[in-house]
Write a protein that holds these residues in place. Structure first.
Motif, mmCIF file in Angstrom:
data_model
loop_
_atom_site.group_PDB
_atom_site.id
_atom_site.type_symbol
_atom_site.label_atom_id
_atom_site.label_comp_id
_atom_site.label_asym_id
_atom_site.label_seq_id
_atom_site.Cartn_x
_atom_site.Cartn_y
_atom_site.Cartn_z
ATOM 1 N N VAL A 145 21.397 9.375 -16.303
ATOM 2 C CA VAL A 145 22.817 8.983 -16.806
ATOM 3 C C VAL A 145 23.356 7.756 -16.807
ATOM 4 O O VAL A 145 23.737 6.921 -17.246
ATOM 5 N N LEU A 146 22.723 7.705 -15.350
ATOM 6 C CA LEU A 146 22.690 6.277 -14.704
ATOM 7 C C LEU A 146 20.733 6.291 -14.099
ATOM 8 O O LEU A 146 20.967 6.865 -13.188
ATOM 9 N N SER A 147 20.493 4.972 -14.246
ATOM 10 C CA SER A 147 19.532 4.486 -12.885
ATOM 11 C C SER A 147 19.817 3.781 -11.828
ATOM 12 O O SER A 147 21.205 3.178 -11.657
ATOM 13 N N GLU A 152 27.203 -1.288 -11.907
ATOM 14 C CA GLU A 152 28.394 -0.786 -12.073
ATOM 15 C C GLU A 152 29.227 -0.899 -10.761
ATOM 16 O O GLU A 152 30.507 -0.697 -10.288
ATOM 17 N N GLU A 167 20.851 0.544 -12.761
ATOM 18 C CA GLU A 167 22.810 1.154 -12.702
ATOM 19 C C GLU A 167 24.570 0.650 -12.197
ATOM 20 O O GLU A 167 25.172 0.453 -12.568
#
Lengths: 463, 282
Positions: free
Chosen positions: A216-218, A225, A221
């Motif tokens: 969903v997020l690396s 964020e 990422e």
């Protein structure tokens, strides 16, 4: 005057023939009187050898002395100044190979029951203290923790206490990692794990469930964020299979699947919950570690008549804690040692009906120093079974590795870190626990979480 | 919690839910799935992503009410929230270098074939879609499939829509008519995917199928979803769910699909009794 009894004060336990039919906790814990009596066995050594055996540096003589004095509140604070999960450690740490191994009392008898005392003080606090946990002062830099098992929880706890703004990302719907999906209720009540996690939330840790990092997020990422440092504590989630014929038959489980169904999904309550688990009359668990003992004892509780531990070496080499082996035997688990499976046999419809095994003999020591098992000629035999559980180990889950290109890992999947800091090959990214070491213990993972928290603090302060 | 933005009843047992899940929507690709849970004591079930809208931050799922969880899910209404919803999981489908593709959906499989057809269409690939249903009342997504297909043929087992036959019959005649497909995508019941794969093997056409075995975590942790692919054990949740249809051991997959059949019935019966007031508060 210290209590010079050579033996630990006995821990009250459920009777083996009653407990092997329920999922309630096996060891019932010390009363106040028992705890004080046991605490009096501590000699208060000046050089504190026990503390050197503790991966999180619990101030053992100090907290035990406070128990003797009846000052339980202070005792709890002493423990939690270095260990954020005492109720858990008191139950699942291998004290016999850590703090208690170095206890001076061991020279003439049993060591002080440090684990039992730690458990007592944590349980006492949960039951009796009305102290409201104060939210740490936030406003610090943002740190992400991937995974909410023992490594992640410890790292998050330490960081939030230092004033950082900590968010834990958990893939499952419930936080706790292996404490929730792996270790059974009868060894570690889940309500207690949730209480420890609740404490962290009150301190200000934000926990986001259903977030599969790597998908969903690396990791990159997460940085985008706004997280200035990241700790990866994603555990050892990839089950190993033996690679023998018949492993995909119906009725064959990885220990991960078997235990996750029972512990996280509460399949032992089916059909009052929706997740089922299949346990036949005859069950074999392949492997000799703590996970194998947990699976075997769970199978017994689910009504299996004959539960076998099938292990290719001898009793001496069993990697499980002695206490777990002892409990398993008391509960009626049958140990088939020096036995190795070669093939799982199935019915025409594809269900397990047995397992072909060979007997082994111990030969010369191998690379691990343990004597290598060799096959005894003509020893093939068949065990009749309906269920086989493979508990021969787990390796790190590859989801993060496969989506983080510049994260250096070992060939077998472990994330490569600087042992003193937990720093990975990637700037501002740290890792620890089973994701680094492969399947190990709760306390080693906690130690790694602690190390990384200190290193992250240092890194962010110098930034 | 994940809010239901839209609900549609597609046929008597198939429903569509559009769910607010912005993080999942940002990353979702055709071929991927989500794991969801409806209630505190509920199962985790995998459902393939039928559509996604990155701007709206939504994921669409289409499901058949076959087990306790899907029945409960089907009872939920717009505005209500789903307890747990994790994704996107699995490996996204890859369509490199194809120019003409046959996309086959069997029953509910059409819902999973749809995003694949849509993606291929958006890439400028010529898409021939075949969707098969038991009868005309069960037909779903006809208009949507038509929009993303250069050719769409809908068949029914009983001929109630005027075109009787199985999807394999249609595929065979399309191939025999001279259509040269680089790739066939077949999604539906295991037996349908097996029969399609057997057919395309004869013609030497690469075939991708989407597997949907029992899963617990969906992240490679339990191994419950393991399949034999080309003689090797693979996990559908991380290595798939798309696999080469010519390499899958379908017979084994079909046997494994039956592992919890009895328990599923127990759960559904219990749910039914509860709704009838039989064992409430029991």
């Amino acid at each position: 005057m210290p209590n010079m009894s050579p033996n630990k004060v006995k821990m009250p336990e459920q009777d083996p023939n009653i407990r092997n039919k329920n999922f309630l906790e096996v060891a019932l814990g010390y009363t106040k009187e028992m705890a004080i009596e046991e605490a009096q066995r501590c000699l208060q050594c000046k050089n504190k050898p026990c503390v050197n055996g503790c991966p999180v540096n619990v101030q053992i003589p100090e907290f035990i002395k406070l128990i003797v004095e009846g000052n339980f509140d202070e005792s709890y604070k002493t423990v939690t100044s270095t260990n954020s999960l005492p109720a858990i450690c008191g139950r699942v740490c291998p004290q016999e190979s850590q703090c208690e191994k170095l206890c001076v009392r061991r020279v003439k008898g049993e060591p002080v029951g440090i684990g039992r005392l730690e458990r007592f003080i944590a349980d006492w606090y949960m039951e009796n203290s009305n102290t409201v946990i104060e939210k740490s002062k936030k406003g610090g830099k943002k740190v992400a923790v991937v995974g909410s098992g023992p490594a992640g929880l410890t790292c998050a706890g330490d960081l939030v206490n230092m004033g950082y703004d900590v968010t834990i990302f958990e893939a499952f719907h419930t936080p706790g990692g292996v404490l929730m999906y792996g270790i059974p209720e009868f060894r570690l009540p889940k309500s207690l794990v949730q209480k420890e996690i609740e404490n962290l939330k009150q301190l200000g840790v934000d926990i986001k469930t259903n977030m599969v990092i790597g998908k969903v997020l690396s990791i990159d990422e997460l940085k985008e964020e706004g997280f200035e440092a990241i700790f990866i504590g994603s555990g050892a989630g990839l089950p190993s299979f033996m690679g023998i014929p018949g492993e995909n038959l119906n009725g064959v489980y990885s220990s991960n699947e078997f235990l996750t169904r029972i512990n996280l999904m509460k399949a032992y309550l089916f059909p009052n919950v929706d997740t089922p688990v299949k346990v036949g009359k005859n069950v074999a668990v392949v492997g000799g570690g703590n996970v194998a003992m947990d699976a075997a004892r769970s199978a017994k509780r689910l009504g299996a008549e004959n539960v076998y531990i099938v292990y290719r070496r001898s009793e001496k080499e069993l990697p499980a804690r002695i206490e777990e082996v002892h409990h398993a035997k008391e509960e009626g688990i049958i140990f088939k040692l020096l036995t190795n499976p070669v093939k799982i046999l199935g019915t025409d419809e594809g269900w397990v009906k047995g397992m072909e095994c060979v007997e082994m003999e111990l030969g010369e020591p191998d690379a691990s120093g343990r004597r290598r098992p060799v096959v005894k000629k003509g020893s093939e035999h068949i065990i009749d079974l309906e269920t086989v559980i493979i508990a021969i180990g787990q390796s790190p889950n590859p989801l993060i590795k496969s989506t983080t290109k510049d994260l250096a890992t070992e060939e077998w999947g472990g994330i490569i870190v600087n042992e003193d800091t937990g720093a990975t090959s990637k700037e501002s990214v740290y890792a620890g626990g089973d994701a680094v070491t492969g399947a190990a213990t709760v306390i080693l993972a906690m130690g790694a979480g602690k190390t990384a928290a200190a290193a992250i603090d240092k890194y962010l302060r110098h930034d | 919690m994940f809010k239901i933005l839209k609900k549609e009843v597609l046929n008597s047992s198939v429903k569509l839910l559009k769910i607010e899940a912005p993080y999942v929507a940002r990353k979702a690709e055709p071929g991927q799935f989500v794991m969801l849970r409806v209630s505190e004591d509920g199962e985790r079930i995998p459902l393939t992503i039928a559509d996604y809208d990155r701007e709206e931050g939504s994921i669409t799922i289409i499901f058949q009410e076959v087990g306790k969880t899907t029945i409960e899910l089907g009872r939920m209404e717009e505005g209500q929230e789903i307890l747990d919803f994790a994704g996107p999981l699995g490996t996204a489908s890859h369509f490199d270098g194809v120019t003409k593709v046959a996309v086959i959906g069997g029953g509910l499989g059409t819902a999973i074939a749809f995003p694949q057809a849509k993606k291929l269409h958006s890439l400028g690939v010529e898409v021939h879609s075949i969707a098969g249903f038991r009868n005309k009342d069960l037909i779903i997504l006809e208009d949507q499939m038509a929009k993303v297909s250069d050719k769409l043929i809908i068949t029914t087992d009983d001929g109630s829509n005027g075109k009787k036959g199985f999807v394999t019959d249609v595929l065979k005649s399309l191939i025999e008519e001279g259509n040269q497909y680089d790739l066939v995508i077949a999604i539906g019941p295991l037996i349908m995917m097996k029969v399609v794969s057997n057919l395309t093997k004869q013609y030497g056409i690469k075939t991708i199928v989407s597997m949907n075995p029992v899963m617990i975590d969906g992240t490679g942790m339990c191994g419950g979803c393991r399949l034999t692919v080309g003689g090797k054990t693979k996990f559908a949740c991380v290595d798939g769910p798309d696999f080469d249809g010519h390499e899958i051991d379908f017979d084994e997959a079909m046997r494994r699909q039956l592992m919890y059949k009895k328990e599923e019935k127990v759960s559904v019966d219990k749910d039914h009794e509860c709704k009838m007031g039989g064992t409430q508060n029991a």
